[in-house]
Design a protein around this motif. Sequence first.
Motif, PDB file in Angstrom:
ATOM      1  N   ILE A 277      26.340  41.789  53.075  1.00  0.00           N
ATOM      2  CA  ILE A 277      27.369  42.617  53.697  1.00  0.00           C
ATOM      3  C   ILE A 277      28.468  42.900  52.677  1.00  0.00           C
ATOM      4  O   ILE A 277      28.860  42.015  51.915  1.00  0.00           O
ATOM      5  N   GLY A 278      28.930  44.138  52.631  1.00  0.00           N
ATOM      6  CA  GLY A 278      29.967  44.486  51.674  1.00  0.00           C
ATOM      7  C   GLY A 278      30.853  45.592  52.213  1.00  0.00           C
ATOM      8  O   GLY A 278      30.468  46.329  53.120  1.00  0.00           O
ATOM      9  N   ALA A 279      32.042  45.715  51.636  1.00  0.00           N
ATOM     10  CA  ALA A 279      32.975  46.774  52.026  1.00  0.00           C
ATOM     11  C   ALA A 279      33.915  47.052  50.873  1.00  0.00           C
ATOM     12  O   ALA A 279      34.301  46.145  50.130  1.00  0.00           O
ATOM     13  N   HIS A 280      34.284  48.306  50.738  1.00  0.00           N
ATOM     14  CA  HIS A 280      35.158  48.708  49.634  1.00  0.00           C
ATOM     15  C   HIS A 280      36.115  49.786  50.122  1.00  0.00           C
ATOM     16  O   HIS A 280      35.678  50.816  50.651  1.00  0.00           O
ATOM     17  N   VAL A 281      37.414  49.537  49.951  1.00  0.00           N
ATOM     18  CA  VAL A 281      38.444  50.472  50.383  1.00  0.00           C
ATOM     19  C   VAL A 281      39.241  50.953  49.178  1.00  0.00           C
ATOM     20  O   VAL A 281      39.634  50.160  48.316  1.00  0.00           O
ATOM     21  N   THR A 282      39.467  52.248  49.115  1.00  0.00           N
ATOM     22  CA  THR A 282      40.415  52.814  48.164  1.00  0.00           C
ATOM     23  C   THR A 282      41.594  53.381  48.952  1.00  0.00           C
ATOM     24  O   THR A 282      41.433  53.828  50.100  1.00  0.00           O
ATOM     25  N   VAL A 283      42.773  53.353  48.340  1.00  0.00           N
ATOM     26  CA  VAL A 283      44.002  53.785  49.005  1.00  0.00           C
ATOM     27  C   VAL A 283      44.653  54.873  48.160  1.00  0.00           C
ATOM     28  O   VAL A 283      44.777  54.735  46.937  1.00  0.00           O
TER      29      VAL A 283
ATOM     30  N   ILE B 198      31.067  42.669  29.355  1.00  0.00           N
ATOM     31  CA  ILE B 198      30.524  43.541  30.398  1.00  0.00           C
ATOM     32  C   ILE B 198      29.668  44.645  29.784  1.00  0.00           C
ATOM     33  O   ILE B 198      30.127  45.392  28.914  1.00  0.00           O
ATOM     34  N   SER B 199      28.410  44.742  30.224  1.00  0.00           N
ATOM     35  CA  SER B 199      27.512  45.805  29.762  1.00  0.00           C
ATOM     36  C   SER B 199      27.679  47.068  30.587  1.00  0.00           C
ATOM     37  O   SER B 199      27.554  48.181  30.069  1.00  0.00           O
ATOM     38  N   GLU B 200      27.943  46.908  31.895  1.00  0.00           N
ATOM     39  CA  GLU B 200      28.076  48.074  32.777  1.00  0.00           C
ATOM     40  C   GLU B 200      28.810  47.676  34.049  1.00  0.00           C
ATOM     41  O   GLU B 200      28.531  46.619  34.633  1.00  0.00           O
ATOM     42  N   TYR B 201      29.753  48.515  34.460  1.00  0.00           N
ATOM     43  CA  TYR B 201      30.366  48.360  35.776  1.00  0.00           C
ATOM     44  C   TYR B 201      29.450  49.039  36.791  1.00  0.00           C
ATOM     45  O   TYR B 201      29.026  50.180  36.581  1.00  0.00           O
ATOM     46  N   LEU B 202      29.149  48.340  37.881  1.00  0.00           N
ATOM     47  CA  LEU B 202      28.252  48.897  38.882  1.00  0.00           C
ATOM     48  C   LEU B 202      29.056  49.714  39.892  1.00  0.00           C
ATOM     49  O   LEU B 202      29.942  49.191  40.576  1.00  0.00           O
ATOM     50  N   SER B 203      28.743  50.983  39.977  1.00  0.00           N
ATOM     51  CA  SER B 203      29.428  51.860  40.908  1.00  0.00           C
ATOM     52  C   SER B 203      29.196  51.387  42.342  1.00  0.00           C
ATOM     53  O   SER B 203      28.095  50.941  42.685  1.00  0.00           O
ATOM     54  N   PRO B 204      30.215  51.503  43.220  1.00  0.00           N
ATOM     55  CA  PRO B 204      29.994  51.198  44.635  1.00  0.00           C
ATOM     56  C   PRO B 204      28.902  52.054  45.266  1.00  0.00           C
ATOM     57  O   PRO B 204      28.376  51.689  46.324  1.00  0.00           O
ATOM     58  N   ASP B 205      28.546  53.173  44.640  1.00  0.00           N
ATOM     59  CA  ASP B 205      27.412  53.962  45.127  1.00  0.00           C
ATOM     60  C   ASP B 205      26.111  53.179  45.014  1.00  0.00           C
ATOM     61  O   ASP B 205      25.166  53.401  45.784  1.00  0.00           O
ATOM     62  N   ILE B 206      26.050  52.262  44.056  1.00  0.00           N
ATOM     63  CA  ILE B 206      24.869  51.424  43.852  1.00  0.00           C
ATOM     64  C   ILE B 206      25.061  50.053  44.473  1.00  0.00           C
ATOM     65  O   ILE B 206      24.168  49.531  45.138  1.00  0.00           O
ATOM     66  N   CYS B 207      26.232  49.461  44.269  1.00  0.00           N
ATOM     67  CA  CYS B 207      26.475  48.091  44.733  1.00  0.00           C
ATOM     68  C   CYS B 207      27.891  47.988  45.300  1.00  0.00           C
ATOM     69  O   CYS B 207      28.862  47.840  44.555  1.00  0.00           O
ATOM     70  N   ILE B 208      28.009  48.086  46.610  1.00  0.00           N
ATOM     71  CA  ILE B 208      29.302  47.945  47.271  1.00  0.00           C
ATOM     72  C   ILE B 208      29.766  46.496  47.142  1.00  0.00           C
ATOM     73  O   ILE B 208      29.000  45.567  47.423  1.00  0.00           O
ATOM     74  N   PRO B 209      30.998  46.250  46.704  1.00  0.00           N
ATOM     75  CA  PRO B 209      31.473  44.876  46.502  1.00  0.00           C
ATOM     76  C   PRO B 209      31.563  44.083  47.799  1.00  0.00           C
ATOM     77  O   PRO B 209      31.541  44.647  48.901  1.00  0.00           O
ATOM     78  N   THR B 210      31.692  42.784  47.653  1.00  0.00           N
ATOM     79  CA  THR B 210      31.944  41.952  48.816  1.00  0.00           C
ATOM     80  C   THR B 210      33.366  42.178  49.306  1.00  0.00           C
ATOM     81  O   THR B 210      34.226  42.693  48.584  1.00  0.00           O
ATOM     82  N   VAL B 211      33.614  41.826  50.534  1.00  0.00           N
ATOM     83  CA  VAL B 211      34.931  42.008  51.149  1.00  0.00           C
ATOM     84  C   VAL B 211      36.011  41.297  50.332  1.00  0.00           C
ATOM     85  O   VAL B 211      35.875  40.119  50.001  1.00  0.00           O
TER      86      VAL B 211
END
Length: 313
Positions: free
Chosen positions: A248-254, A185-198
């Motif tokens: 379409i993407g969505a990301h939830v933190t708990v 892995i070169s870089e983890y993409l922040s959800p600010d840039i790329c929201i993951p898939t559901v």
Amino acid sequence: MRTVTVGTRQSALALTQTNQVIEQLKLLAGNAGIECRFEIKKIVTRGDQILDVTLSKVGGKGLFVKEIEQALLDGTIDMAVHSMKDMPWERQEGLAIGGTPVREDPRDCLITRGGVALADLPGGARVGTSSLRRAAQLLAFRPDLNIESIRGNIDSRLRKLETEGFDAIVLAAAGLHRMGWKDRISEYLSPDICIPTVAQGALGIECRADDTFMLDLLGKFEHADTVLAVTAERQFLGRLNGGCQIPIGAHVTVRDNPAGGRLLEMTAVVGSPDGSRLIKEWGQGSDPVKLGDLLADKLIAQGADRIIAELGG
């Protein structure tokens, strides 16, 4: 002693995560005094057979699960290990998700030749991804990139990075983690840039709805926060009737709720494939179903339903 036949796709990643689940279930069964042994049955899905076109062009839902679910219904397997992101919103009658283990890292990640970060890729760099969601968000951030389709399992896509002249590819971090390939892995993409898939990074362990033995065993494998997050994200997907043909993407933190219980924070996106329009929203709540509906309604109010209709969703 009961023999449990476990259905899975035959890719290296699918077999790896299935074996990881089996090892954890053996421990849980042993601690509970449950006697069983496991065997694996490899199943080829339609999504595995069609590799020459993007998933968005193949169309349909459940491309990586239908054949496995049919084997469950036929009784040729007793449980199946799915990547939850592959599972359609509509549930198959007669089947149940018996267990949802702790979620892996849901983020997307960038793999580049030389470890170059996304912001430092040269203009016109060739970036491979089979996902319209990833393509749309990358182009919104870097419209100068050349996004090209790349299909195959993660090991074959990593090879194509070297053999087909790509400057970078985008994959789910969870798969690389499970394979022990974090160093790629070169870089983890922040959800600010790329929201993951559901539901990215989450696994769903499926069995027949009337199989009390399996439901009891898999129920010991339930991670409460993962269930909350995945429920909210999938509710959002179902409300929008989204599929792989839609960016379409969505990301939830708990986290802990100061008022008691758990608090869910959710970001979501719907966009056009070329990244020219992205609709993003944020919300929070304690009820995952209500939160999923809330984010869907917020996006619909801004025109997400029109984008989905235009793309055939």
